[in-house]
Design a protein around this motif. Structure first.
Motif, PDB file in Angstrom:
ATOM      1  N   HIS A 187      37.651 -13.076  34.054  1.00 43.97           N
ATOM      2  CA  HIS A 187      36.259 -13.412  34.311  1.00 43.97           C
ATOM      3  C   HIS A 187      36.032 -13.582  35.813  1.00 43.97           C
ATOM      4  CE1 HIS A 187      32.285 -15.014  33.648  1.00 43.97           C
ATOM      5  NE2 HIS A 187      32.591 -16.038  34.420  1.00 43.97           N
ATOM      6  N   ARG A 188      36.949 -14.285  36.488  1.00 53.24           N
ATOM      7  CA  ARG A 188      36.783 -14.495  37.927  1.00 53.24           C
ATOM      8  C   ARG A 188      36.801 -13.175  38.683  1.00 53.24           C
ATOM      9  NH1 ARG A 188      40.092 -19.108  37.700  1.00 53.24           N
ATOM     10  NH2 ARG A 188      41.748 -18.314  39.035  1.00 53.24           N
ATOM     11  N   VAL A 189      37.744 -12.292  38.307  1.00 51.53           N
ATOM     12  CA  VAL A 189      37.830 -10.989  38.986  1.00 51.53           C
ATOM     13  C   VAL A 189      36.586 -10.158  38.668  1.00 51.53           C
ATOM     14  CG1 VAL A 189      39.110  -8.814  39.079  1.00 51.53           C
ATOM     15  CG2 VAL A 189      40.343 -10.976  39.126  1.00 51.53           C
ATOM     16  N   MET A 202      48.101  -9.635  52.756  1.00 54.17           N
ATOM     17  CA  MET A 202      48.492  -8.555  51.847  1.00 54.17           C
ATOM     18  C   MET A 202      47.265  -7.823  51.307  1.00 54.17           C
ATOM     19  SD  MET A 202      51.424  -7.524  51.467  1.00 54.17           S
ATOM     20  CE  MET A 202      51.122  -6.593  49.964  1.00 54.17           C
ATOM     21  N   SER A 203      47.551  -6.703  50.671  1.00 56.97           N
ATOM     22  CA  SER A 203      46.467  -5.814  50.266  1.00 56.97           C
ATOM     23  C   SER A 203      45.556  -6.412  49.198  1.00 56.97           C
ATOM     24  CB  SER A 203      47.057  -4.507  49.743  1.00 56.97           C
ATOM     25  OG  SER A 203      47.846  -4.776  48.611  1.00 56.97           O
ATOM     26  N   ASP A 222      45.902 -10.412  42.440  1.00 58.62           N
ATOM     27  CA  ASP A 222      47.367 -10.517  42.360  1.00 58.62           C
ATOM     28  C   ASP A 222      47.804 -11.339  41.165  1.00 58.62           C
ATOM     29  OD1 ASP A 222      48.293  -9.002  44.411  1.00 58.62           O
ATOM     30  OD2 ASP A 222      48.231 -10.604  45.888  1.00 58.62           O
ATOM     31  N   ALA A 223      47.115 -12.472  40.975  1.00 60.32           N
ATOM     32  CA  ALA A 223      47.483 -13.361  39.868  1.00 60.32           C
ATOM     33  C   ALA A 223      47.261 -12.659  38.543  1.00 60.32           C
ATOM     34  CB  ALA A 223      46.664 -14.646  39.936  1.00 60.32           C
ATOM     35  N   ALA A 258      51.128  -2.955  34.886  1.00 60.18           N
ATOM     36  CA  ALA A 258      50.126  -4.019  35.023  1.00 60.18           C
ATOM     37  C   ALA A 258      49.165  -3.687  36.164  1.00 60.18           C
ATOM     38  CB  ALA A 258      50.811  -5.361  35.282  1.00 60.18           C
ATOM     39  N   ARG A 259      49.683  -3.170  37.274  1.00 54.66           N
ATOM     40  CA  ARG A 259      48.811  -2.762  38.386  1.00 54.66           C
ATOM     41  C   ARG A 259      47.847  -1.683  37.942  1.00 54.66           C
ATOM     42  NH1 ARG A 259      53.508  -3.161  41.727  1.00 54.66           N
ATOM     43  NH2 ARG A 259      53.898  -0.959  41.462  1.00 54.66           N
TER      44      ARG A 259
END
Lengths: 198, 198
Positions: free
Chosen positions: B48-50, A1-2, A8-9, A25-26
């Motif tokens: 933080h991870r992103v 997926m993209s 995503d999480a 949210a996106r």
């Protein structure tokens, strides 16, 4: 997926916040990722600090970065009056209005037979104890003007009767309100509580 | 004041996200603080991870947790067609629709004389280079049906003409659309592009 797993999480978790859905949210996550240094990292740091360093004030129930909140610590505030609110957001709303400089007590909800919320699920015993141990001149029940809010207000008024003066917020036409758009209940309340000009 | 510095700062920063204002930011922050272990801390960790681990894919421009995104790495996708989109959110929208299994190229915006955005501010040179060095059968210009989007599409089509087949998304009545609610431009487009039943 993209969009890969952590992104995503993040979108998935953000979409669980009130007022945000999957689409917003996106948008929010893309906005943050593009502004990594100005928004994403500061937000991550602040959330971590609030997560490890925030408390529920042991006196009033407000959230705070110290075990006792700034309002309860503030010695310049009036000690004689206590304002009882349903939730922390109501306490904040009262503070924004800036009309009260006493202390607060957050119930954490309202009595509700449907959701089986009784006085012991709320901070009612703590309120009664607080009123008995301290010398308040007045307790203001600033609960929402809903059925459950008013039921709770009357229950608490019964508990406190004889211990100190208890008052309720006035009901009536909100400032800026137009009669044509108000419900019958509000108009009735405003009519019953009408004031004679002197 | 009622809510101390870090909590205030968190509300302030959250209110800068698209779709959130001061009121919804307050609601979101209260929601998070009350659900510390389920939402606030996981959100802080994910952000933080992103923040430290996300990249802009060096091939297509998508965001990704690896220097080259999963779509560009995916060997099962068709290599012969390239879909050009304005923004990452458009790429995600195409992926959700699930009608395209080729590769993408994110422009990062559209040409705009007003905002003085020229081809070099977008990833147009990279697109031309990519089309010249790889052997695409078709380049699909999936830009928004706005004036700037269509101007950009025609500019890009000029650049790519003779190098490969270039196509545009169809315009017309959206699925579920009612004529009475559509603008004149959409109806004209649908009329001009009408199909004869055979």
């Amino acid at each position: 997926m993209s969009s890969p797993s952590d992104i995503d999480a993040l979108i998935d978790l953000m979409s669980k916040l009130p007022g945000l859905g999957p689409r917003s949210a996106r948008r929010a996550v893309l906005h943050m990722v593009v502004r990594r240094d100005r928004i994403l990292q500061p937000l991550a740091d602040l959330m971590h600090r609030v997560s490890v360093g925030s408390y529920k004030c042991s006196i009033c129930g407000n959230i705070s970065m110290s075990p006792i909140c700034k309002i309860c610590q503030d010695e310049e505030r009036t000690t004689g009056s206590l304002c009882v609110v349903e939730n922390i957001s109501d306490l904040w709303a009262m503070e924004r209005a800036g009309v009260f400089d006493g202390h607060y007590h957050v119930l954490g909800g309202v009595l509700s037979a449907l959701d089986s919320v009784g006085p012991d699920q709320l901070r009612v015993p703590q309120l009664v104890e607080r009123v008995e141990s301290q010398d308040f001149e007045e307790v203001i029940l600033a609960l929402n003007a809903t059925v459950d809010g008013q039921t709770t207000a009357h229950y608490i008024a019964d508990q406190l009767m004889g211990k100190c003066r208890v008052s309720l917020l006035a009901h009536g036409v909100p400032i800026g309100g137009e009669l044509d758009y108000l419900d019958d209940g509000t108009i009735s309340a405003a009519m019953y509580a009408r004031k004679t000009l002197e």
